[in-house]
Design a protein around this motif. Structure first.
Motif, PDB file in Angstrom:
ATOM      1  N   LYS A 231       0.828  -1.200   0.000  1.00 22.31           N
ATOM      2  CA  LYS A 231       0.000   0.000   0.000  1.00 22.31           C
ATOM      3  C   LYS A 231       0.867   1.257   0.000  1.00 22.31           C
ATOM      4  N   ALA A 234       2.415   1.669  -3.329  1.00 22.14           N
ATOM      5  CA  ALA A 234       1.473   2.169  -4.330  1.00 22.14           C
ATOM      6  C   ALA A 234       1.305   3.679  -4.204  1.00 22.14           C
ATOM      7  N   GLU A 237       4.210   5.080  -5.799  1.00 19.84           N
ATOM      8  CA  GLU A 237       4.192   4.845  -7.244  1.00 19.84           C
ATOM      9  C   GLU A 237       3.270   5.832  -7.941  1.00 19.84           C
ATOM     10  N   ILE A 238       2.171   6.117  -7.310  1.00 20.27           N
ATOM     11  CA  ILE A 238       1.201   6.995  -7.962  1.00 20.27           C
ATOM     12  C   ILE A 238       1.748   8.421  -8.062  1.00 20.27           C
ATOM     13  N   ARG A 299       0.961  -5.888 -10.510  1.00 20.84           N
ATOM     14  CA  ARG A 299       1.435  -4.515 -10.266  1.00 20.84           C
ATOM     15  C   ARG A 299       2.949  -4.409 -10.506  1.00 20.84           C
ATOM     16  N   LYS A 306       7.054  -0.070 -16.869  1.00 20.33           N
ATOM     17  CA  LYS A 306       7.103   1.391 -16.820  1.00 20.33           C
ATOM     18  C   LYS A 306       8.541   1.880 -16.621  1.00 20.33           C
TER      19      LYS A 306
ATOM     20  N   SER B   2      -3.467  12.062  -8.210  1.00 17.73           N
ATOM     21  CA  SER B   2      -3.069  11.001  -9.130  1.00 17.73           C
ATOM     22  C   SER B   2      -2.677  11.552 -10.487  1.00 17.73           C
ATOM     23  N   LYS B   3      -1.432  11.326 -10.824  1.00 16.82           N
ATOM     24  CA  LYS B   3      -1.042  11.619 -12.204  1.00 16.82           C
ATOM     25  C   LYS B   3      -1.593  10.487 -13.044  1.00 16.82           C
ATOM     26  N   GLU B   6      -0.673   6.803 -16.009  1.00 16.92           N
ATOM     27  CA  GLU B   6      -0.746   5.365 -15.765  1.00 16.92           C
ATOM     28  C   GLU B   6      -1.294   4.674 -17.013  1.00 16.92           C
ATOM     29  N   LEU B  12      -3.654   1.258 -11.289  1.00 21.24           N
ATOM     30  CA  LEU B  12      -2.992   1.568 -10.027  1.00 21.24           C
ATOM     31  C   LEU B  12      -4.017   1.996  -8.977  1.00 21.24           C
ATOM     32  N   LEU B  13      -5.017   2.738  -9.441  1.00 21.63           N
ATOM     33  CA  LEU B  13      -6.081   3.145  -8.517  1.00 21.63           C
ATOM     34  C   LEU B  13      -6.888   1.937  -8.045  1.00 21.63           C
ATOM     35  N   MET B  16      -4.856   0.195  -5.479  1.00 21.82           N
ATOM     36  CA  MET B  16      -4.903   0.843  -4.171  1.00 21.82           C
ATOM     37  C   MET B  16      -6.226   0.580  -3.466  1.00 21.82           C
TER      38      MET B  16
END
Lengths: 310, 69
Positions: A231, A234, A237-238, A299, A306, B2-3, B6, B12-13, B16
């Protein structure tokens, strides 16, 4: 002899996965351990400056870290493996145990007991994984004398042995820190089982210490921790930050979760250290863990893609 | 914050969310006895065999090296 390399590669791959699992569990145990016992001073220098510079984060690891100027501090606090690498570099040796009593942190007894128990079951889990590594290698090696030992295999085995001894020392030390278990429980040291029974049936005949303690489940400890790590990763990462650490964090979570699904020893008829895992999980639990393994693995794949494209 | 650079699915959301919504393990206690003392004894007993294995592996390496140089 070179045509033996096939089987050599197989055992190396197997040992590597066990080593990874043992390492993440050991690292988690070290975090718990350092919450009870402050890290001893490294060979030279002032212990307190050492601790505040790189060791203190382990203590606060569960807390919300305020935004600090020092990004490295934050990262170390968040990702246990960086902490454990630092810990490893400090090379705590067995002789440190002698000084532990003098420097026990000033925590309430129930909390010390809780942390000791958690650290202990984690070291025991690491031990059972390492035991499996050693015993599998042993039976492979002695099955036939016509084998090569590659450098890599040798390094893996030496590492496993050293880590095994280290975990064993810690476990022995912690075991002695938990005297009430011996005295009050006829069925000595059934820590998990007895504590769980106590809390479940509300009929605690045990010391006030264990009444206050949360029941300790190895699987729950690892599961909660693994998901927490992912978590946090993440979140970073975001924001597109610290992607290398995110990668390491996801991988750590995966090894942790996989380790609790492993049926340690019992299926291999190598020995019965098997009670360290799986028994407490029912099928729904296992399914849920697998679901998280799949999505964290996914993920991790996406993140790696990426990173390679950036 | 949030960029959304992605991947298209915005996974990614989702990821999460999945972690935020996590459920506790049920952890039925099958009454498994965890005998720490006994396990510790077994682990202690492994020390010698671990050392022997390590030594044997190292020996077999050093035996093979000389011919190379």
């Amino acid at each position: 002899k070179d045509n033996e390399n096939g089987s050599d590669a197989e055992i190396i791959a197997f040992l590597e996965s066990l080593a990874a699992k043992a390492f993440v569990i050991y690292s988690f145990a070290e975090v718990k351990f350092s919450q009870i016992i402050p890290l001893p001073p490294s060979s030279v220098g002032d212990p307190f400056s050492k601790r505040s510079s790189n060791g203190s984060c382990a203590i606060e690891e569960e807390d919300e870290e305020p935004e600090t100027d020092s990004n490295t501090e934050r990262i170390r606090g968040v990702f246990p493996e960086s902490e454990s690498i630092m810990t490893k570099m400090r090379k705590r040796s067995s002789s440190d145990n002698i000084t532990f009593d003098g420097v026990m942190k000033d925590l309430p007894p129930w909390e010390v007991q809780q942390l000791c128990t958690e650290a202990l079951v984690l070291y025991m889990k690491a031990l059972s994984i390492l035991a499996k590594a050693m015993q599998t290698t042993s039976s492979w090696w002695y099955r036939s004398q016509e084998k090569n030992c590659s450098l890599k295999l040798n390094v893996l085995v030496q590492w496993s042995r050293d880590k095994f001894n280290e975990c064993l020392e810690r476990a022995e030390f912690l075991r002695l820190k938990l005297p009430p278990m011996d005295q009050h429980s006829a069925d000595e040291s059934t820590i998990k089982a007895s504590q769980v029974n106590d809390s479940k049936y509300g009929a605690s005949k045990r010391s006030s210490c264990s009444e206050l303690s949360e029941p300790v489940f190895l699987e729950k400890l690892i599961y909660d921790r693994a998901l927490e790590i992912s978590k946090t990763a993440a979140k970073y990462e975001i924001q597109g930050e610290y992607l290398n650490n995110c990668e390491l964090a996801y991988a750590t979570s995966l090894w942790m979760l996989e380790s609790i699904l492993d049926k340690d020893m019992d299926s291999d008829n190598i020995g019965d250290f098997g009670s360290w895992a799986t028994e407490a999980l029912d099928d729904a639990d296992k399914q849920m863990i697998k679901k998280y393994i799949d999505s964290i693995a996914n993920r991790l794949r996406i993140l790696r893609r990426k990173m390679n494209h950036s | 914050p949030s960029k959304l650079n992605e991947s298209p699915s915005g996974d990614l959301l989702d990821f999460m969310k999945l972690l935020d919504d996590r459920k506790e393990l049920k952890l039925k206690n099958k009454g498994t006895k965890v005998d720490i003392s006994n396990s510790l004894l077994k682990f202690q007993g492994m020390r010698t065999t671990n050392n022997n294995l390590s030594t044997d592996l190292s020996m077999s390496m050093s035996l093979e090296r000389p011919s190379a140089s």
